[in-house]
Design a protein around this motif. Sequence first.
Motif, mmCIF file in Angstrom:
data_model
loop_
_atom_site.group_PDB
_atom_site.id
_atom_site.type_symbol
_atom_site.label_atom_id
_atom_site.label_comp_id
_atom_site.label_asym_id
_atom_site.label_seq_id
_atom_site.Cartn_x
_atom_site.Cartn_y
_atom_site.Cartn_z
ATOM 1 N N ALA A 105 -8.638 12.676 -9.212
ATOM 2 C CA ALA A 105 -7.781 13.009 -10.358
ATOM 3 C C ALA A 105 -7.925 11.969 -11.464
ATOM 4 C CB ALA A 105 -6.328 13.113 -9.906
ATOM 5 N N ILE A 106 -7.918 10.702 -11.096
ATOM 6 C CA ILE A 106 -8.031 9.624 -12.077
ATOM 7 C C ILE A 106 -9.429 9.602 -12.691
ATOM 8 C CG2 ILE A 106 -8.166 7.098 -12.259
ATOM 9 C CD1 ILE A 106 -5.700 7.005 -10.377
ATOM 10 N N ALA A 107 -10.448 9.744 -11.866
ATOM 11 C CA ALA A 107 -11.825 9.703 -12.371
ATOM 12 C C ALA A 107 -12.092 10.843 -13.351
ATOM 13 C CB ALA A 107 -12.814 9.761 -11.202
ATOM 14 N N TRP A 108 -11.633 12.050 -12.999
ATOM 15 C CA TRP A 108 -11.917 13.206 -13.853
ATOM 16 C C TRP A 108 -11.117 13.159 -15.153
ATOM 17 C CZ3 TRP A 108 -11.605 17.029 -9.143
ATOM 18 C CH2 TRP A 108 -12.802 16.924 -8.395
ATOM 19 N N SER A 109 -9.893 12.681 -15.096
ATOM 20 C CA SER A 109 -9.110 12.604 -16.333
ATOM 21 C C SER A 109 -9.766 11.629 -17.314
ATOM 22 C CB SER A 109 -7.666 12.196 -16.037
ATOM 23 O OG SER A 109 -7.611 10.929 -15.408
ATOM 24 N N TRP A 110 -10.282 10.515 -16.785
ATOM 25 C CA TRP A 110 -10.946 9.532 -17.643
ATOM 26 C C TRP A 110 -12.263 10.099 -18.198
ATOM 27 C CZ3 TRP A 110 -9.072 5.457 -19.918
ATOM 28 C CH2 TRP A 110 -9.951 4.538 -20.517
ATOM 29 N N GLU A 111 -12.976 10.799 -17.349
ATOM 30 C CA GLU A 111 -14.241 11.391 -17.781
ATOM 31 C C GLU A 111 -14.024 12.405 -18.900
ATOM 32 O OE1 GLU A 111 -17.795 14.312 -15.999
ATOM 33 O OE2 GLU A 111 -16.365 13.367 -14.608
ATOM 34 N N LEU A 112 -13.042 13.279 -18.728
ATOM 35 C CA LEU A 112 -12.794 14.316 -19.732
ATOM 36 C C LEU A 112 -12.384 13.696 -21.074
ATOM 37 C CD1 LEU A 112 -12.494 17.297 -20.542
ATOM 38 C CD2 LEU A 112 -10.163 17.233 -19.629
ATOM 39 N N LEU A 113 -11.468 12.742 -21.032
ATOM 40 C CA LEU A 113 -10.951 12.173 -22.276
ATOM 41 C C LEU A 113 -12.005 11.351 -23.018
ATOM 42 C CD1 LEU A 113 -7.338 11.056 -21.236
ATOM 43 C CD2 LEU A 113 -7.990 13.050 -22.595
ATOM 44 N N THR A 114 -12.765 10.574 -22.286
ATOM 45 C CA THR A 114 -13.679 9.629 -22.959
ATOM 46 C C THR A 114 -15.094 10.160 -23.153
ATOM 47 O OG1 THR A 114 -14.242 8.558 -20.863
ATOM 48 C CG2 THR A 114 -12.355 7.665 -22.101
ATOM 49 N N GLU A 115 -15.568 11.024 -22.258
ATOM 50 C CA GLU A 115 -16.950 11.506 -22.360
ATOM 51 C C GLU A 115 -17.068 12.896 -22.984
ATOM 52 O OE1 GLU A 115 -19.191 11.027 -18.760
ATOM 53 O OE2 GLU A 115 -18.148 9.161 -18.224
ATOM 54 N N VAL A 116 -16.070 13.747 -22.722
ATOM 55 C CA VAL A 116 -16.105 15.096 -23.304
ATOM 56 C C VAL A 116 -15.394 15.108 -24.662
ATOM 57 C CG1 VAL A 116 -15.454 17.517 -23.012
ATOM 58 C CG2 VAL A 116 -16.252 16.195 -21.042
ATOM 59 N N TYR A 117 -14.154 14.607 -24.672
ATOM 60 C CA TYR A 117 -13.393 14.600 -25.916
ATOM 61 C C TYR A 117 -13.686 13.381 -26.808
ATOM 62 C CZ TYR A 117 -10.515 18.440 -24.066
ATOM 63 O OH TYR A 117 -10.071 19.644 -23.569
ATOM 64 N N LYS A 118 -14.389 12.391 -26.233
ATOM 65 C CA LYS A 118 -14.848 11.218 -26.996
ATOM 66 C C LYS A 118 -13.701 10.395 -27.605
ATOM 67 C CE LYS A 118 -19.173 12.610 -26.489
ATOM 68 N NZ LYS A 118 -20.083 11.942 -25.539
ATOM 69 N N ILE A 119 -12.585 10.306 -26.905
ATOM 70 C CA ILE A 119 -11.506 9.441 -27.385
ATOM 71 C C ILE A 119 -11.910 7.991 -27.114
ATOM 72 C CG2 ILE A 119 -9.072 8.797 -27.114
ATOM 73 C CD1 ILE A 119 -8.503 11.638 -26.209
ATOM 74 N N PRO A 120 -11.873 7.111 -28.114
ATOM 75 C CA PRO A 120 -12.256 5.700 -27.894
ATOM 76 C C PRO A 120 -11.430 5.077 -26.768
ATOM 77 C CG PRO A 120 -12.048 6.154 -30.232
ATOM 78 C CD PRO A 120 -11.522 7.368 -29.522
ATOM 79 N N LYS A 121 -12.106 4.420 -25.838
ATOM 80 C CA LYS A 121 -11.420 3.851 -24.673
ATOM 81 C C LYS A 121 -10.365 2.838 -25.073
ATOM 82 C CE LYS A 121 -15.503 4.571 -21.767
ATOM 83 N NZ LYS A 121 -16.566 3.937 -20.942
#
Length: 900
Positions: A105-121
């Motif tokens: 759950a944690i890994a996928w939420s981070w992946e979606l936000l930062t790699e798909v939606y490109k929100i700056p970390k």
Amino acid sequence: MTAKEIRQAFLHFFEQKQHHIVPSAPIVVKNDPTLMFTNAGMNQFKDLFLGEAAIKYARVTDTQRCLRVSGKHNDLEEVGIDTYHHTMFEMLGNWSFGDYFKKEAIAWSWELLTEVYKIPKAQLYVTYFEGDEKEGLAKDQEAYDLWKQYVDESHILPGNKKDNFWEMGETGPCGPCSEIHVDCRTDEEKALVSGATLVNADHPQVIEIWNNVFMQFNRLKDGSLQSLPAKHVDTGMGFERLVRVLQQKTSNYDTDVFQPMIQFIAEKSGIPYGADEKTDIAMRVMADHIRAISFVIADGQLPSNNKAGYVIRRILRRAVRYAYTFLNFKEPFLNQLVPLLAEQFKGVFDELVAQQDFVQKVVLEEEVSFLRTLSAGIKRFIEYINPIQKMGIVSFLGPNTEKYPVDETKVKNHESKVISGLFAFELNDTYGFPIDLTELMAREINWSVDMEGFNKYLGEQKNRSRAATAIDTGDWIIVNTDDQSEFVGYDDLEIETEILKYRKVKAKGKEQYQIVLRQTPFYAESGGQVGDTGRLEDHSRQFWVDITNTKKENGLTVHFADILPDNLEGKFWAVVDEDKRVLTEDNHSATHLLHAALKQVLGQHVNQKGSLVNADYLRFDFSHFAKVTDEELAQIEVIVNQKIRANIKLKEQRNVPYQDAIESGVTALFGEKYGDFVRMITFDDHFSKELCGGTHVKATGQIGSFKIVSESAVAAGVRRIEAITADKAEQYFLDQRKELGHLKALLNGSKDLSAAVQALLDENAKLKKEIEKTTLERVGNLKNEIVHHVRGINGVNLIARHLDLQSADAVKNLAFSLKDMVDNLYLVFTTEIDGKPGITVMLSDGLVKQGMNASNIVRELGKEIQGGGGGQPFYATAGGKNPAGLASVLEKAESFIPQG
């Protein structure tokens, strides 16, 4: 990215992670006594978390329509004022039922936000549960360690139980959660204040967008936590907030989710969005509220004065009030937003597209009604503020200071222009007049409202309401373990079974028990059909408890009983009341035939909007915008009875794939939650084919006959038919036959009843004309007699006498005739018509100008006959209960003549 692209990207991402995409559940909740509306994405999966239903898919994802306006999650008063609260909102979610847990759950939420939606970390902060000593809950070290793989420790923040332990309510599934927040401030603002200090601090630009809930526990009634049968993941991401972040806006309302509607409102009002904060708030309120209003109506809940209907009416009226007050929309306008909204959600939530016209007309009708309410409320407000003198200063206490008291200290402190809290409350409660509008109107003339008093009366009302609806529910006590209960009532009305669990409930001072059986033949109230009743017999069949009702709760069949069996273990016989079930089935199957007949006669626009099916009658609400004529009703009855006489066999198909059913042309109901597999009920493939979970006759001949007993309006665009079948219809026809026989006897056995009745009516009309002629002649004689018995007192010509007339019209005509004949006339007549005393007062125009008032006089005289009345200054009447007081009326009449 557009809002549609953002939504689709979320669903596609989790579909690639082997999640099954499920449709949004209806926003109106039907089988959960703890909720009126879906207020979180997890609501439709509650029975899965509790282990009360079988898991079809271990991983699912969806976008769920949610509504938060009441109860624990009450956001209504913030909506439109701030930039991120809404009534209806979409909750994007991914779910694991006993499959993956925190790591994925944690890994996928981070992946979606930062790699798909490109929100700056660097913009993201995450939280974890810090633990709670009182609950005996340790820090969520696992979540903390997992986040350290992706996030700098300065962006990993501990959270207390309030923020990082998610609970649906006082009882139910719960667990620690890990939130993801985004800092949308400018670089300059970030340099001045660290975003870490603003997380969960209600900063409008540092907001939560995603919450990963790790469902591990079930909160029991005593407050203790019980481990769930399996660990689950429940995540929710606010769609509107996510769009705001990705489109780099500072407000949810500046995104393409809301701007099309806001710009439409701005154009029609002639006021640019952004010109003034008050008008901006009004536009945001309207753009938000129409979403909640439209989808709730589309899901089958019409505005009304109670429960869920009252909530949606309250939201609608809030929107209309803002439009009326700040945007100068004095005519209905809100409904014009429905087509824009339907187009926006096309391909996402098509139930609104399919019902666009219906929803728009319902909203229009509600607007028209509330605009009348506003006008009536404003009139009451103006009447109330009539100034009177009190304590030497002007105090605007209203027309009745005893009924609407104002705090004396406020008057002494010269806070004289104070509107009573009781009056403000009654204006709100009785007339539906918003309190903030009362405050606004008061401020415009430099007054204030006694809000302390208003809140006191409001609080008392809420307490009464809570007490009336409060349900004290105990925890389940397990008797026999099993995964779930099974309904077998389609095939059997009596089976051998066991008790799985029970609990005690208390509502309105009455204690009952709720019982769950391993297998049950009892149908649980659903789809308009009432729940079965019957008996739960012990294995010897010598002792039993009555089952008084059967309901569904989150998919679980719950049986109600006033007492428990002495011995809860062992085998029991579950026995349904067969007579009641059979009669209920007659009415349910007749409802399906009625629905099909309505479509055939009135048109395919007809759709079910509600129903009630029990052993006595059926009630069917449907969309149609005109009264159903007598000819149409007769045609509908003929069609239904033809289908009954045809004895059409029931075609029941269970576990049909939903899409296959839809493609076959089946009628599905808006607002119902259907699974992947459904049950189809067909009576003639070319006539009636519906998705239905209810019980039905084996063939239509069992229904016997069908008779419509009433047709009426329920709401804008919704009509209601009530009908009876089987023995009730038979009794109806027997009663009609008996009544017909009685009429024939009264008419001397006439073979042509219509002609005989018409002859009676003609004779009656002729006699009435003769009576009227006689009465007119008598009135003429009386007029000539009375005019010679006028008494002159202080310049007033008094006529006071009792009339032996049996026609109120004749008395009125006589009074007006005398007014034309006698100057300075003051006339008082008393009558006794059909045993009821009456008073008539007439004054000449000259006496009215001198200050005499017929309405005031008749009110005082009415007290003598224990009655009252009123009218105009020159003519008024009164009625009463005490004929013995008529003599006193005539004696008292003279006292109203002004003394010289």
